[in-house]
Motif scaffolding. Structure first.
Motif, mmCIF file in Angstrom:
data_model
loop_
_atom_site.group_PDB
_atom_site.id
_atom_site.type_symbol
_atom_site.label_atom_id
_atom_site.label_comp_id
_atom_site.label_asym_id
_atom_site.label_seq_id
_atom_site.Cartn_x
_atom_site.Cartn_y
_atom_site.Cartn_z
ATOM 1 N N LYS A 1 13.833 21.019 22.714
ATOM 2 C CA LYS A 1 12.806 20.484 23.637
ATOM 3 C C LYS A 1 13.337 20.228 25.373
ATOM 4 O O LYS A 1 13.405 21.149 26.154
ATOM 5 C CB LYS A 1 12.084 19.393 23.243
ATOM 6 C CG LYS A 1 11.451 19.597 21.831
ATOM 7 C CD LYS A 1 10.553 18.636 21.290
ATOM 8 C CE LYS A 1 9.728 18.811 19.977
ATOM 9 N NZ LYS A 1 8.563 19.486 19.986
ATOM 10 N N TYR B 1 9.763 14.833 10.376
ATOM 11 C CA TYR B 1 9.458 15.961 10.848
ATOM 12 C C TYR B 1 10.695 16.905 11.095
ATOM 13 O O TYR B 1 11.556 16.535 12.056
ATOM 14 C CB TYR B 1 8.325 16.363 11.793
ATOM 15 C CG TYR B 1 8.018 17.471 12.045
ATOM 16 C CD1 TYR B 1 7.182 18.362 11.186
ATOM 17 C CD2 TYR B 1 8.293 18.459 13.441
ATOM 18 C CE1 TYR B 1 7.051 19.639 11.501
ATOM 19 C CE2 TYR B 1 8.110 19.454 13.609
ATOM 20 C CZ TYR B 1 7.311 20.358 12.641
ATOM 21 O OH TYR B 1 7.081 21.615 13.026
ATOM 22 N N HIS B 2 11.045 18.014 10.726
ATOM 23 C CA HIS B 2 12.173 18.634 11.153
ATOM 24 C C HIS B 2 12.094 20.193 11.059
ATOM 25 O O HIS B 2 12.726 21.131 10.947
ATOM 26 C CB HIS B 2 13.396 18.629 9.817
ATOM 27 C CG HIS B 2 13.584 17.243 9.747
ATOM 28 N ND1 HIS B 2 14.502 16.462 10.646
ATOM 29 C CD2 HIS B 2 13.477 16.241 8.797
ATOM 30 C CE1 HIS B 2 14.659 15.103 10.344
ATOM 31 N NE2 HIS B 2 13.895 14.976 9.040
ATOM 32 N N VAL C 1 15.859 16.256 18.173
ATOM 33 C CA VAL C 1 14.969 17.390 18.987
ATOM 34 C C VAL C 1 13.939 16.604 20.047
ATOM 35 O O VAL C 1 13.935 17.019 21.040
ATOM 36 C CB VAL C 1 14.337 18.319 17.912
ATOM 37 C CG1 VAL C 1 13.166 19.143 18.716
ATOM 38 C CG2 VAL C 1 15.388 19.226 17.428
ATOM 39 N N ILE C 2 13.182 15.675 19.427
ATOM 40 C CA ILE C 2 12.493 14.833 20.495
ATOM 41 C C ILE C 2 13.298 13.760 21.273
ATOM 42 O O ILE C 2 13.164 13.663 22.443
ATOM 43 C CB ILE C 2 11.316 14.197 19.692
ATOM 44 C CG1 ILE C 2 10.345 14.934 19.094
ATOM 45 C CG2 ILE C 2 10.656 13.172 20.441
ATOM 46 C CD1 ILE C 2 9.393 14.478 18.074
ATOM 47 N N GLU D 1 15.752 11.747 12.072
ATOM 48 C CA GLU D 1 15.462 11.474 13.283
ATOM 49 C C GLU D 1 15.611 10.205 13.985
ATOM 50 O O GLU D 1 15.119 9.298 12.921
ATOM 51 C CB GLU D 1 13.892 11.796 13.544
ATOM 52 C CG GLU D 1 13.338 13.080 13.356
ATOM 53 C CD GLU D 1 11.986 12.917 12.949
ATOM 54 O OE1 GLU D 1 11.072 12.896 14.137
ATOM 55 O OE2 GLU D 1 11.195 12.872 12.021
#
Ligand code: PLP
Length: 449
Positions: free
Chosen positions: A284, A149-150, A257-258, A222
């Protein structure tokens, strides 16, 4: 009642992100009204342990006074400053320097965005620009991972492999390609880490060969796949993929991002293996979710080429009105202080190890096929049959039913599809709050039997 009125207005006017819109019209909104520490309270007065830190972002926990203070102070002094036309603001400059200091390798140039999707979008545009300036105008194809997921920008959603972000959206399929996720629990190469890594490297090489090395610009992943179901790759995976990218002459982009800002233990998940990517995306935890902000961070080497593209005085034609927003940057700086001097990273590491041990205790549950975690990021995958790893029937809606049961039991987590539930509590969580999380989860799983 005020909340009834809001529920009707929500039904009539608000389009919710990544939500079945018709199901939402039936079900109605759950309004969250206040929060403190690791707990949120909804409009009916029900208080819940937020086992997902909002949307894996409220790392510092809710209601942190020092964050609120710096935001108010910055709003009073200078609520807005553009970064266009050679303008800037002190917080944006200081935060860029801080990020250059704490990110690995020569990631030293920071372009601020409003979140993760536009950070990924920015990277894709920069990579194309970079290759055009170098005269390598064919090098435009990107490779990402299945289950990756991007984000939801057109470029970000293009790299996202989850079908729901493509179907019915007519995303152009001309520049993105996917290779299998390392996914140890269900990997065609089996569960042996070395075999998974070898198969992953081979898949990347095969894909590059298929597309043609001169056409491939970059590989993005990721470090731990989040929305794809918290897939923790075997140790050594990132090192091997980075080496393969270098060998193949393609850029290596890490989407943190996470995983950035202590979620998996160290400040960045890259640090587990000493990875030095060409680009990193963050969002985030950068502001702990208090205000929107993300960033695309670029290595010196790549930046120098991009900057050369403007030697004729033309602009680098990529911009956002709110890039480097001073209030977001001031919040980001305070959040960085909490990570580095406020003990937030250390607490996340210490309690993360405890969380991992407690979550693993659920392995014996008859519905639990796999338990995976790293730091304060975890998931359990539910199966209908532990021996065969048979997935639960779609109609059983196990994930959604567990989510509802969890909510009743005072616990928020996230359901991924029909078979996996994920956890990413705030980094300020205590061991006794982890005990409460596990107690409520255990009770919730019992209901689903
Ligand atoms: N990249 C990853 C790995 C994400 O998990 C997300 C969001 O969850 C994004 C990008 C998109 O970020 P945003 O929702 O802030 O646009």
């Amino acid at each position: 009642m005020l909340s009834n009125h809001l529920v009707e207005d929500d039904r009539a006017h608000l389009i919710h992100p990544v939500t079945s819109l018709r199901a939402h019209e039936q079900r109605g909104v759950t309004i969250l009204q206040s929060a403190k520490g690791c707990f949120v309270t909804d409009a009916s007065g029900h208080t819940l342990l937020d086992g997902f830190a909002g949307l894996w972002c409220v790392n510092a926990g809710y209601g942190h006074e020092s964050i609120i203070e710096v935001a108010m102070e910055q709003m009073r002094r200078l609520p807005y400053a553009t970064g266009y036309f050679h303008f800037g603001s002190e917080p944006a400059i200081r935060l860029a320097a801080k990020l250059a200091e704490i990110t690995p390798g020569d990631l030293n140039r920071v372009f601020f965005t409003l979140g993760g999707s536009d950070a990924v979008d920015t990277v894709v545009r920069m990579v194309r620009y970079y290759n055009n300036v170098r005269g390598m105008t064919l090098k435009k194809q990107f490779i990402s991972l299945e289950r990756g997921y991007h984000g939801s920008s057109s470029n970000g959603a293009g790299l996202t492999a989850l079908p729901v972000f493509h179907e019915k959206f007519d995303l152009p399929r001309s520049w993105q390609h996917y290779i299998p996720s390392p996914y140890p629990y269900r990997n065609a190469a089996g569960e042996d880490p070395a075999a998974i890594i070898a198969a992953s490297v081979q898949a990347l090489k095969n894909k590059v060969r298929e597309i043609g090395q001169d056409n491939v610009a970059a590989f993005i992943c990721e470090p731990v796949q989040g929305s794809g179901g918290v897939i923790v790759p075997p140790t050594g995976y990132l090192t091997a993929m980075q080496a393969a990218c270098r060998e193949l002459g393609i850029l290596f982009i890490i989407d943190e991002v996470i995983t950035g800002f202590g979620r998996t233990g160290p400040m960045f998940a890259c640090e587990h293996e000493g990875i030095e990517p060409d680009f990193m995306t963050i969002a985030k935890g950068l502001t702990s979710g208090y205000v929107p902000m993300g960033a695309a961070i670029v290595s010196n080497r790549v930046y120098e080429v991009i900057a050369d593209g403007t030697v004729d005085g033309s602009a680098f034609g990529h911009g956002l009105t709110y890039s480097g927003h001073p209030v977001s940057a001031a919040v980001g700086l305070e959040v960085m202080r909490l990570y580095q001097e406020g003990g937030l990273i250390e607490n996340g590491q210490r309690v993360g190890a405890y969380f991992g041990r407690r979550l693993a205790e659920l392995r014996d549950h008859p519905l639990v096929g796999d338990v995976r975690s790293i730091g304060l990021l975890g998931a359990i995958e539910l199966v209908a049959d532990k021996e065969t790893k048979r997935k639960p029937a779609k109609e059983a809606r196990v994930g959604a039913r567990l989510f509802d049961a969890g909510y009743k039991n005072g616990l928020i987590f996230r359901a991924f599809g029909d078979d996996t539930i994920g956890f990413a509590p705030p980094l300020c969580i205590t061991e006794s709050e982890v005990d409460l999380l596990i107690e409520r989860l255990d009770k919730t799983l019992a209901l689903a039997l």
